[in-house]
Design a protein around this motif. Structure first.
Motif, PDB file in Angstrom:
ATOM      1  N   GLN A 197       0.814  -1.398  -0.028  1.00  0.00           N
ATOM      2  CA  GLN A 197       0.142  -0.072   0.032  1.00  0.00           C
ATOM      3  C   GLN A 197       0.847   1.187   0.103  1.00  0.00           C
ATOM      4  N   ASP A 198       1.900   1.248   0.717  1.00  0.00           N
ATOM      5  CA  ASP A 198       2.781   2.472   0.853  1.00  0.00           C
ATOM      6  C   ASP A 198       3.242   2.668  -0.562  1.00  0.00           C
ATOM      7  N   ARG A 199       3.561   1.466  -1.350  1.00  0.00           N
ATOM      8  CA  ARG A 199       4.148   1.887  -2.641  1.00  0.00           C
ATOM      9  C   ARG A 199       3.185   2.335  -3.504  1.00  0.00           C
ATOM     10  N   LEU A 200       1.960   1.999  -3.518  1.00  0.00           N
ATOM     11  CA  LEU A 200       0.893   2.708  -4.257  1.00  0.00           C
ATOM     12  C   LEU A 200       0.589   3.941  -3.950  1.00  0.00           C
ATOM     13  N   ASP A 201       0.572   4.249  -2.534  1.00  0.00           N
ATOM     14  CA  ASP A 201       0.343   5.596  -2.058  1.00  0.00           C
ATOM     15  C   ASP A 201       1.342   6.602  -2.627  1.00  0.00           C
ATOM     16  N   ALA A 202       2.609   6.230  -2.848  1.00  0.00           N
ATOM     17  CA  ALA A 202       3.631   7.189  -3.452  1.00  0.00           C
ATOM     18  C   ALA A 202       3.763   7.107  -4.989  1.00  0.00           C
ATOM     19  N   PRO A 244       0.783   7.130  -7.500  1.00  0.00           N
ATOM     20  CA  PRO A 244      -0.583   7.000  -8.129  1.00  0.00           C
ATOM     21  C   PRO A 244      -0.545   6.504  -9.584  1.00  0.00           C
ATOM     22  N   GLN A 245       0.373   6.772 -10.378  1.00  0.00           N
ATOM     23  CA  GLN A 245       0.286   6.443 -11.731  1.00  0.00           C
ATOM     24  C   GLN A 245       0.574   4.977 -11.872  1.00  0.00           C
ATOM     25  N   LEU A 246       1.425   4.208 -10.965  1.00  0.00           N
ATOM     26  CA  LEU A 246       1.514   2.822 -10.696  1.00  0.00           C
ATOM     27  C   LEU A 246      -0.037   1.957 -10.234  1.00  0.00           C
ATOM     28  N   ARG A 247      -0.711   2.714  -9.351  1.00  0.00           N
ATOM     29  CA  ARG A 247      -1.833   2.335  -9.293  1.00  0.00           C
ATOM     30  C   ARG A 247      -3.074   2.382 -10.257  1.00  0.00           C
ATOM     31  N   ARG A 248      -2.866   3.269 -11.120  1.00  0.00           N
ATOM     32  CA  ARG A 248      -3.806   3.401 -12.308  1.00  0.00           C
ATOM     33  C   ARG A 248      -3.298   2.101 -13.139  1.00  0.00           C
ATOM     34  N   SER A 249      -2.267   1.800 -13.395  1.00  0.00           N
ATOM     35  CA  SER A 249      -1.849   0.884 -14.551  1.00  0.00           C
ATOM     36  C   SER A 249      -1.852  -0.675 -13.915  1.00  0.00           C
ATOM     37  N   LEU A 250      -2.317  -0.811 -12.727  1.00  0.00           N
ATOM     38  CA  LEU A 250      -2.339  -2.143 -12.148  1.00  0.00           C
ATOM     39  C   LEU A 250      -3.810  -2.436 -11.920  1.00  0.00           C
TER      40      LEU A 250
END
Length: 498
Positions: A476-481, A483-489
Motif C-alpha cells: 500500500q505504501d508503494r501505491l500511495d507513493a 498514483p500512476q502505478l495504481r492506475r496501471s495495475l
C-alpha cells in the motif's frame, strides 16, 4: 423486469451526503458513484427519475440533472432516451476512461507466475491469502478412513453406484439437522461431491436459462460462477452496514420474481456475519409469495466462533434447500457435501444428477459418516485456534493498516476489509512482489464492484499473518507513493480462490 431503485431507497443509502464542501451536484454524484463501486447499489439498476429524487432530497432539479450527467460522463450511468439511466461500471485504462479494459501485459514479478495453484503457501514461497481454507485435522481424518476401510468389504458385492449416497452418511447428516431443531429423515438428504457440486445440481434442476437468481452482494465467487455457467441471471442485493438488507431483498423478490435465492446466512462469505432468527423467519415468509426457493449454503455453520445460537434456515420454511459440506470444518480434500430438502425434491435432484455423475466415491462416504457423527471431537480445538488467529489478524491490521475498516466476524474463516481507496485490484497484482497472494474484492461481486474491499482469511498461523500484513502495508505504501502505478495495475490475473 429490470431492478429499480426508488427515490426513498436511494435517499436512505445516501445518508448525509450534502456536506457543503463543494457543489451539491458533485457531492451527490460522488456519493452515488461510491455506492456503485462498493456494491451498495447493484449494477443494471435504474436510478430514480430526476423529478422524484429532487423532491425527496429537497434539492433543485438542476442539481439532480447535473449529478446524473456527471455520472453518465464518468461511465457509471447508462444513457438512453425515454428510459431511466441504469448503473454500470466504466472501463478504465491507464490512458483514459476504461479501468477494466485490456491492459498492456505485465512483466517480471507482476505477472505473478503460478497464481492458479492453491495452498497455504503458493508456488515461489508466496503466503497464500486467496484461499480461505484449513489443512486437514490429520489424526481425526486418518482414523475415519481407517474405520471406513474395515467397513468397505461389506459393500463390495454391490454395484457401488448410488445417486442419493450411502445410508449411514445420510442418516448421520439427518440426525445433525434434527438435533439443531429441524426434524429430518435420511430420505431428505442427498450426498454430493462437495458444496459446489450440490449447488450445480440444484441450479440445473430448479432453474432454466435466463431465470433470475437472487444473490447477496458481495457473495461467494464460485456460487456466482455456477450461476453464470448455467446461463442464469444473478440479481444482486447489496449488504447494509449491519448485514442483510431485508427491505431490499423483499423488494427484489417482488420486482424480479427470482426462481432461486442463494444465501450464506451462517457466517456469510466474505463478511463473516450471521443472520438472526428473526430475519430468517421474515426472509422465508417473503420468499413464499413469489415462490422463490431459498438455497442456504451452510458450509461454514460449524465455525461459530462467538457461539451465536441460530436455527438452520430450513426450520423457517418448507421450500428451503440446504447445502452442507466437510470442506471447511475438516478438509477440502474430502470432497464430501450434501443437500437437505423435501423428499420429493431430493428425488428430482437425484434424477438430474445422472447427467453429471452416477454417485460419489464409497470410501469417502464411509469416512465422512464417522466424521459427521463425531464432529464435536475436533471442533473445540479448531475453534480455539481460529479465535486466536482472528484476534491476531485484527490486532495486526489495527496496528499496521489503521486506515482500513474491518468488522469483527462472528464466525467463518475471514474478515472483509474496507480499504481507504479503490485499490483492491492494484494490491492484488502488486502483492506477489511482496511475497503474498490475494483475491481482489471485485471477485466477490458482479461487474467490477468492491474495488474498495479485500477478503483476508485468518486460517494461517500468527507468524504468517504478521508476514502478510507487513507485506500488505509495504504494497500500500508503494501505491500511495506512485498514483500512476495504481492506475496501471487494474487488471488482475485470474486466481483460484475458496
Amino acid at each position: 423486469m429490470a431492478a429499480a431503485l426508488t427515490a426513498l431507497a436511494l435517499s436512505r443509502l445516501l445518508g448525509p451526503w450534502n456536506t457543503g464542501t463543494g457543489p451539491a451536484y458533485r457531492e451527490l454524484a460522488d456519493v452515488v458513484r461510491l455506492l456503485i463501486l462498493d456494491g451498495r447499489i447493484p449494477l443494471d439498476t435504474a436510478l430514480p427519475s430526476e423529478r422524484s429524487l429532487c423532491s425527496t432530497l429537497a434539492v433543485s432539479r438542476t442539481t439532480v440533472t447535473a449529478a446524473y450527467a456527471s455520472l453518465r460522463e464518468q461511465g457509471f450511468l447508462s444513457s438512453g432516451q425515454g428510459s431511466r439511466g441504469k448503473t454500470r461500471i466504466p472501463e478504465l485504462t491507464p490512458f483514459g476512461p476504461a479501468l477494466f479494459g485490456p491492459q498492456p501485459p505485465t512483466t517480471g514479478l507482476l505477472a505473478a507466475p503460478g497464481l492458479t495453484a492453491p495452498g497455504l503457501t503458493a508456488p515461489g514461497g508466496l503466503v497464500d491469502l486467496a484461499y480461505s481454507a484449513l489443512p486437514a485435522s490429520g489424526e481425526v481424518v486418518h482414523r475415519a478412513f481407517a474405520a471406513a476401510l474395515t467397513e468397505l468389504p461389506a459393500l463390495l458385492p454391490g454395484f457401488g453406484y448410488d445417486a442419493l449416497g450411502l445410508l449411514p452418511l445420510r442418516q448421520a447428516v439427518a440426525d445433525r439437522y434434527s438435533a439443531a431443531g429441524v426434524p429430518t429423515q435420511p430420505g431428505q438428504i442427498m450426498v454430493t461431491s462437495g458444496a459446489q457440486h450440490a449447488l450445480t445440481i440444484i441450479i440445473r434442476t430448479l432453474a432454466d436459462r435466463q431465470d433470475r437468481i437472487l444473490v447477496e452482494h458481495p457473495s461467494y465467487p464460485h456460487a456466482l460462477d455456477a450461476i453464470r455457467s448455467a446461463r442464469c441471471r444473478p440479481v444482486p442485493v447489496a449488504f447494509a452496514d449491519s448485514g442483510w438488507d431485508l427491505p431490499a431483498m423483499e423488494a427484489a423478490m417482488v420486482q424480479q420474481q427470482p426462481k432461486l435465492a442463494y444465501l450464506v446466512p451462517d457466517f456469510h462469505n466474505p463478511t463473516g456475519m450471521i443472520m438472526p432468527d428473526a430475519q430468517r423467519h421474515r426472509l422465508a415468509r417473503a420468499a413464499a409469495a413469489p415462490g422463490t426457493v431459498l438455497v442456504a449454503d451452510e458450509t461454514l455453520r460449524d465455525l461459530n466462533l462467538d457461539g451465536v445460537a441460530t436455527t438452520p434456515l430450513a426450520g423457517f420454511g418448507s421450500t428451503v434447500v440446504s447445502i452442507g459440506s466437510l470442506s471447511k470444518s475438516h478438509w477440502g480434500g474430502l470432497r464430501t457435501g450434501w443437500i437437505r430438502a423435501s423428499e420429493s425434491m431430493i428425488q428430482r435432484f437425484a434424477a438430474a444428477r445422472t447427467t453429471l455423475d452416477l454417485g460419489g466415491p464409497v470410501m469417502e462416504q464411509l469416512a465422512a459418516a464417522h466424521l459427521v457423527r463425531a464432529l464435536e471431537e475436533p471442533l473445540p480445538a479448531l475453534l480455539q485456534t481460529l479465535r486466536r488467529n482472528r484476534s491476531t489478524l485484527l490486532g495486526l491490521l489495527a496496528e499496521h493498516l489503521p486506515t482500513w475498516q474491518v468488522a469483527r466476524p462472528a464466525g467463518g474463516l475471514s474478515v472483509w476489509c474496507r480499504l481507504p481507496g479503490p485499490i483492491s485490484t492494484a494490491l492484488t497484482v502488486l502483492a506477489p512482489e511482496y511475497g503474498i497472494r490475494l483475491a481482489a474484492g471485485p471477485r466477490f461481486g458482479i461487474g467490477g464492484a468492491f474495488e474498495r474491499n479485500l477478503r483476508l482469511p485468518f486460517t494461517l498461523p500468527p507468524d504468517k499473518l504478521e508476514t502478510a500484513v507487513l507485506a500488505l502495508r509495504a504494497a500500500q505504501d508503494r501505491l500511495d507513493a506512485a498514483p500512476q502505478l495504481r492506475r496501471s495495475l487494474t487488471q488482475a490475473p485470474a486466481v483460484a480462490i475458496a
